[in-house]
Design an enzyme around this catalytic site. Structure first.
Site, PDB file in Angstrom:
ATOM      1  N   HIS A 157      -7.392  -0.929   5.689  1.00 37.77           N
ATOM      2  CA  HIS A 157      -6.381   0.026   6.177  1.00 37.77           C
ATOM      3  C   HIS A 157      -6.286   1.188   5.183  1.00 37.77           C
ATOM      4  CE1 HIS A 157      -2.689   1.396   8.096  1.00 37.77           C
ATOM      5  NE2 HIS A 157      -2.046   1.318   6.943  1.00 37.77           N
ATOM      6  N   ASP A 172      -0.307  -3.891   6.222  1.00 38.40           N
ATOM      7  CA  ASP A 172      -0.978  -3.392   7.424  1.00 38.40           C
ATOM      8  C   ASP A 172      -2.426  -3.868   7.497  1.00 38.40           C
ATOM      9  OD1 ASP A 172       1.400  -2.195   7.975  1.00 38.40           O
ATOM     10  OD2 ASP A 172       0.709  -0.137   7.712  1.00 38.40           O
ATOM     11  N   HIS A 209       1.466   3.944   1.850  1.00 32.93           N
ATOM     12  CA  HIS A 209       2.064   4.710   2.949  1.00 32.93           C
ATOM     13  C   HIS A 209       3.591   4.743   2.834  1.00 32.93           C
ATOM     14  CE1 HIS A 209      -1.771   4.153   5.587  1.00 32.93           C
ATOM     15  NE2 HIS A 209      -1.857   5.206   4.794  1.00 32.93           N
ATOM     16  N   HIS A 246       4.372  -4.502  10.487  1.00 37.77           N
ATOM     17  CA  HIS A 246       4.883  -3.905  11.725  1.00 37.77           C
ATOM     18  C   HIS A 246       5.016  -4.962  12.803  1.00 37.77           C
ATOM     19  CE1 HIS A 246       4.409   0.408  10.636  1.00 37.77           C
ATOM     20  NE2 HIS A 246       3.429  -0.045   9.865  1.00 37.77           N
ATOM     21  N   ASP A 255       5.946   4.606   4.900  1.00 43.84           N
ATOM     22  CA  ASP A 255       6.746   3.627   5.646  1.00 43.84           C
ATOM     23  C   ASP A 255       6.649   2.221   5.046  1.00 43.84           C
ATOM     24  OD1 ASP A 255       4.084   3.436   6.527  1.00 43.84           O
ATOM     25  OD2 ASP A 255       4.669   2.710   8.515  1.00 43.84           O
ATOM     26  N   HIS A 256       6.105   2.137   3.832  1.00 37.80           N
ATOM     27  CA  HIS A 256       6.100   0.872   3.082  1.00 37.80           C
ATOM     28  C   HIS A 256       6.717   1.023   1.692  1.00 37.80           C
ATOM     29  CE1 HIS A 256       3.620  -1.411   5.994  1.00 37.80           C
ATOM     30  NE2 HIS A 256       3.402  -0.171   6.395  1.00 37.80           N
ATOM     31  N   HIS A 313       0.850  -1.204   0.000  1.00 35.42           N
ATOM     32  CA  HIS A 313       0.000   0.000   0.000  1.00 35.42           C
ATOM     33  C   HIS A 313       0.875   1.239   0.000  1.00 35.42           C
ATOM     34  CE1 HIS A 313       0.793  -0.486   4.289  1.00 35.42           C
ATOM     35  NE2 HIS A 313       0.261   0.690   4.552  1.00 35.42           N
TER      36      HIS A 313
HETATM   37 ZN   LIG Z   1       0.048   1.724   6.474  1.00 34.65          ZN
END
Ligand SMILES: [Zn+2]
Length: 243
Positions: free
Chosen positions: A114, A133, A58, A171, A60-61, A56
């Site tokens: 998410h 996530d 975001h 995570h 942090d991915h 996805h």
């Molecule tokens: Zn995320």
């Protein structure tokens, strides 16, 4: 196991994943938040990278995807429906696609909740599930763009995968998730045991991922919720939880 599965720690609590097909050496990297730890992991595994799989949009991915591609020549794959907010995709994919990788390939699973365009990848050779996530060990992702109903259906799409499937989530929130899960299901002996193992792993500085789908089915209150309404109620309680 013909698939080597390795978590790669990123930022405070992100887990990216390196998958290597042992027969061919083909290698895939899931959700590179940052390029440097991804490159280090790829080089330690022999230096070859074929695929960068994104779950996805975001940061942090995906934050390290372009630099990882520049270094390795790997192709970036992600959901065609979210291409406008992902790094430029070399191969846009869609739910239901099977990506060539190893003997069995990687199946693209539709997992909104998410985010709207969230997808997961199931690698039957592991078996391993790169679920970003969507599903965490003992928890699920926050519902930023989706409804409890969508998340419930997304998790339901994992229902046919074997108990032995490694849950390669985005995570390592397992310790906090365990504290919440114990408030929901304090009599669950499997959960009590798992929570103690998670605490001990944390004290040793070790990750508590990957778990298996079998472990999650026995211990994760969100997978055990039974209805979308119950899942939504748990998600709201977890959002408020200060454990
Ligand atoms: Zn995320």
């Amino acid at each position: 196991m013909p698939l080597r599965v390795q978590p790669v720690k990123m930022r405070a609590d992100n887990t990216a994943w390196l998958f290597q097909d042992e027969a061919t050496g083909a290698t895939a990297f899931v959700d590179p938040a940052d390029a440097a730890p991804a490159i280090a992991a790829v080089e330690a595994a022999g230096g070859r990278l074929d695929l960068i799989l994104l779950t996805h949009h975001h940061d942090d991915h995906v934050g390290g995807a372009l630099a990882l591609k520049a270094r390795t020549g790997a192709a970036i794959l992600g959901n065609a429906a979210d291409a406008h907010r992902l790094p430029p995709l070399d191969r846009p994919v869609q739910p239901g696609d099977r990506i060539p990788f190893g003997a069995a390939g990687a199946e693209v699973i539709d997992t909104p909740g998410h985010t709207r365009g969230h997808i997961a990848y199931f690698l039957a050779d592991g078996p391993a599930l790169a679920c970003g996530d969507t599903l965490f060990s003992l928890g699920i992702g926050r519902l930023f763009e989706g409804t409890p109903e969508e998340m419930f259906e997304s998790l339901g799409r994992f229902g046919g995968f074997p108990d032995a499937t490694l849950v390669c989530c985005g995570h390592n929130y397992t310790a906090s998730n365990a504290r919440f899960a114990l408030t929901v299901d304090p009599e669950n002996a499997d959960l009590v045991t798992r929570a103690a193992e998670v605490r001990e792993a944390g004290a040793r500085g070790e990750l508590s991922v990957p778990s298996t789908l079998g472990q999650e089915r026995a211990t994760n209150p969100f997978l055990r919720a039974g209805t979308a309404e119950a899942l939504g109620r748990l998600r709201r309680e977890k959002d408020e939880f200060k454990g």
